[in-house]
Design a protein around this motif. Structure first.
Motif, short mmCIF file in Angstrom:
data_model
loop_
_atom_site.label_atom_id
_atom_site.label_comp_id
_atom_site.label_asym_id
_atom_site.label_seq_id
_atom_site.Cartn_x
_atom_site.Cartn_y
_atom_site.Cartn_z
N PHE A 1 11.14 0.79 11.34
CA PHE A 1 10.72 -0.55 11.73
C PHE A 1 10.79 -1.44 10.47
O PHE A 1 11.12 -0.98 9.38
N ASP A 2 10.46 -2.70 10.59
CA ASP A 2 10.52 -3.59 9.43
C ASP A 2 9.30 -3.43 8.55
O ASP A 2 9.29 -3.88 7.41
N SER A 3 8.27 -2.75 9.07
CA SER A 3 6.98 -2.77 8.38
C SER A 3 6.68 -1.52 7.56
O SER A 3 5.65 -1.45 6.90
N ILE A 4 7.56 -0.52 7.59
CA ILE A 4 7.26 0.76 6.94
C ILE A 4 8.48 1.30 6.21
O ILE A 4 9.59 1.30 6.75
N ILE A 5 8.26 1.79 4.99
CA ILE A 5 9.24 2.61 4.29
C ILE A 5 8.63 4.01 4.20
O ILE A 5 7.49 4.17 3.77
N ASN B 1 0.85 -1.18 0.00
CA ASN B 1 0.00 0.00 0.00
C ASN B 1 0.89 1.24 0.00
O ASN B 1 2.02 1.20 0.49
N VAL B 2 0.37 2.33 -0.52
CA VAL B 2 1.05 3.61 -0.38
C VAL B 2 0.02 4.64 0.08
O VAL B 2 -1.10 4.68 -0.41
N HIS B 3 0.39 5.43 1.09
CA HIS B 3 -0.50 6.49 1.53
C HIS B 3 0.29 7.80 1.62
O HIS B 3 1.50 7.81 1.85
N GLN C 1 -1.25 -2.05 9.08
CA GLN C 1 -0.29 -1.03 9.50
C GLN C 1 -0.73 0.36 9.06
O GLN C 1 -0.61 1.33 9.81
N MET C 2 -1.29 0.45 7.85
CA MET C 2 -1.75 1.74 7.36
C MET C 2 -2.90 2.25 8.22
O MET C 2 -2.96 3.44 8.57
N THR D 1 -0.50 18.41 -3.02
CA THR D 1 0.81 18.38 -2.36
C THR D 1 0.69 17.60 -1.06
O THR D 1 -0.39 17.48 -0.48
N PHE D 2 1.80 17.08 -0.60
CA PHE D 2 1.82 16.28 0.62
C PHE D 2 3.21 16.37 1.25
O PHE D 2 4.18 16.78 0.59
N ASN D 3 3.31 15.98 2.51
CA ASN D 3 4.55 16.12 3.25
C ASN D 3 5.35 14.84 3.39
O ASN D 3 6.57 14.88 3.51
N LYS D 4 4.65 13.71 3.38
CA LYS D 4 5.35 12.44 3.60
C LYS D 4 4.58 11.31 2.95
O LYS D 4 3.36 11.41 2.75
N VAL D 5 5.29 10.23 2.63
CA VAL D 5 4.69 9.04 2.02
C VAL D 5 5.04 7.84 2.89
O VAL D 5 6.15 7.74 3.42
N GLY D 6 4.11 6.92 3.03
CA GLY D 6 4.38 5.68 3.73
C GLY D 6 4.00 4.47 2.89
O GLY D 6 2.93 4.44 2.29
#
Length: 271
Positions: free
Chosen positions: A185-189, A105-107, A124-125, A149-154
Motif C-alpha cells: 500500500f502507499d502507507s507501509i514499507i 515510525n519503525v516497528h 497505521q502502526m 531477533t525479529f521476523n519483519k520490520v514495518g
C-alpha cells in the motif's frame, strides 16, 4: 491443469474493505478445501492475524498451512513452524539508521509481539497491531538486548504517506542488496531477511507437499505479492483492486475484494 494448491493474500484480497471474508468467497474456498485442494493463507501478517480467518475457512491441524510475515515464516495451522528466517541486532541497528532518512515510525514484528522504540506512534502502526491481535511494546533503545531477533520490520508515518515515499526514495542501494524490501500500500514499507518472500516460501511449501508449481494458483493485490506473481509457473490471479504491477504480471484479473473476486475466479477456473 489441475489446481492442487491455492495461495491467498489477506488484506485487499481475501478480506473485504470491512476486514471480513465475504460469505460467497468463504463458501467457495471451503468447497475447494473439501475437494482436497490446499488453501494456504499467504500474508504479511503474523500468525495471530491469520488464525481467526483460517478458522472461518475450516482450516486446522498440521496438514493445513500458512505463510506469514511476507514469507519469513511457514507454519502449520496447528502452529508447527516449518521454516523461519530472522533478523538480528545488527539488522535492528540498520533499521534505526534507515528511520533517520525520513519522519517515520519503525516497528519490529516477532512471533510473540510487536516492538518499537518510538513513543509517538502512527495510526497505521497502531492499526497493524490491533488487526493482528498483537500487543505493541514500547522500549528504549538501550533496553534492547543484543540477542534480539525479529521476523519483519514495518515503516509507517504519523505525518502521512509523503514521508513513507521519501524513505522509499532515500533508501541506499545496499539496503536492497541486503534485505527483501516491499512497498505495501502507499502507507507501509516492509522489510524481511534477504530471500524471505511469499514467492520463495510458496515454492518451498509446494516442494514439501510434492505439488508441481503449475498446479498452484495465487491471488494477490499489493507489493508484497509481487514475488508470487513473478513466478512464471504459478497461475496468477490479480484482484480488480490490485496495483498495476500485479495486474501486468497476472494471467487473469478478477473482480475486486468487495465483490467476491476470489469466488468468481474459482468458479471460472477451478470449481
Amino acid at each position: 491443469m489441475a489446481i492442487k494448491l491455492i495461495a491467498v493474500d489477506l488484506d485487499g484480497t481475501l478480506l473485504s474493505s470491512g476486514n471480513t471474508i465475504l460469505p460467497e468467497t468463504q463458501r467457495m474456498l471451503r468447497v475447494a478445501s473439501e475437494n482436497g485442494i490446499k488453501v494456504v493463507l499467504a500474508t504479511g501478517r503474523p500468525f495471530s492475524g491469520v488464525l481467526p480467518f483460517a478458522k472461518q475457512l475450516g482450516l486446522s491441524g498440521d496438514d493445513q498451512y500458512a505463510i506469514v510475515f511476507n514469507g519469513a515464516v511457514v507454519q502449520t495451522i496447528a502452529g508447527k513452524v516449518l521454516m523461519s528466517q530472522e533478523l538480528n541486532y545488527q539488522d535492528f541497528n540498520n533499521m534505526l539508521r534507515f528511520q533517520r532518512l525520513s519522519h517515520v515510525n519503525v516497528h519490529f514484528e516477532t512471533t510473540q509481539y510487536f516492538l518499537t522504540c518510538d513513543h509517538d506512534l502512527s495510526i497505521q502502526m497502531q492499526i497493524n497491531a490491533a488487526l493482528t491481535n498483537n500487543i505493541m511494546k514500547v522500549r528504549e533503545r538501550k533496553d534492547i538486548p543484543q540477542d534480539f531477533t525479529f521476523n519483519k520490520v514495518g515503516f509507517t508515518s504519523w505525518e502521512g504517506n509523503d514521508q513513507v515515499e521519501k524513505l522509499w526514495n532515500n533508501l541506499p542501494s545496499w539496503a536492497f542488496d541486503t534485505y527483501d524490501i516491499v512497498r505495501n500500500f502507499d502507507s507501509i514499507i516492509e522489510l524481511n531477511a534477504l530471500g524471505a518472500s511469499k514467492g520463495n516460501a510458496l515454492m518451498d511449501l509446494a516442494s514439501r507437499l510434492k505439488i508441481d508449481q503449475k498446479d498452484v494458483m495465487i491471488f494477490g493485490d499489493q507489493g508484497n505479492d509481487i514475488s508470487m506473481f513473478s513466478n512464471p509457473n504459478f497461475m496468477k490471479i490479480a484482484m480488480g483492486n490490485a496495483i498495476s504491477t500485479i495486474k501486468d504480471k497476472a494471467d487473469y484479473v478478477t473482480d475486486d475484494n468487495d465483490h467476491n473476486g476470489i469466488a468468481k475466479a474459482l468458479k471460472k477456473f477451478v470449481l
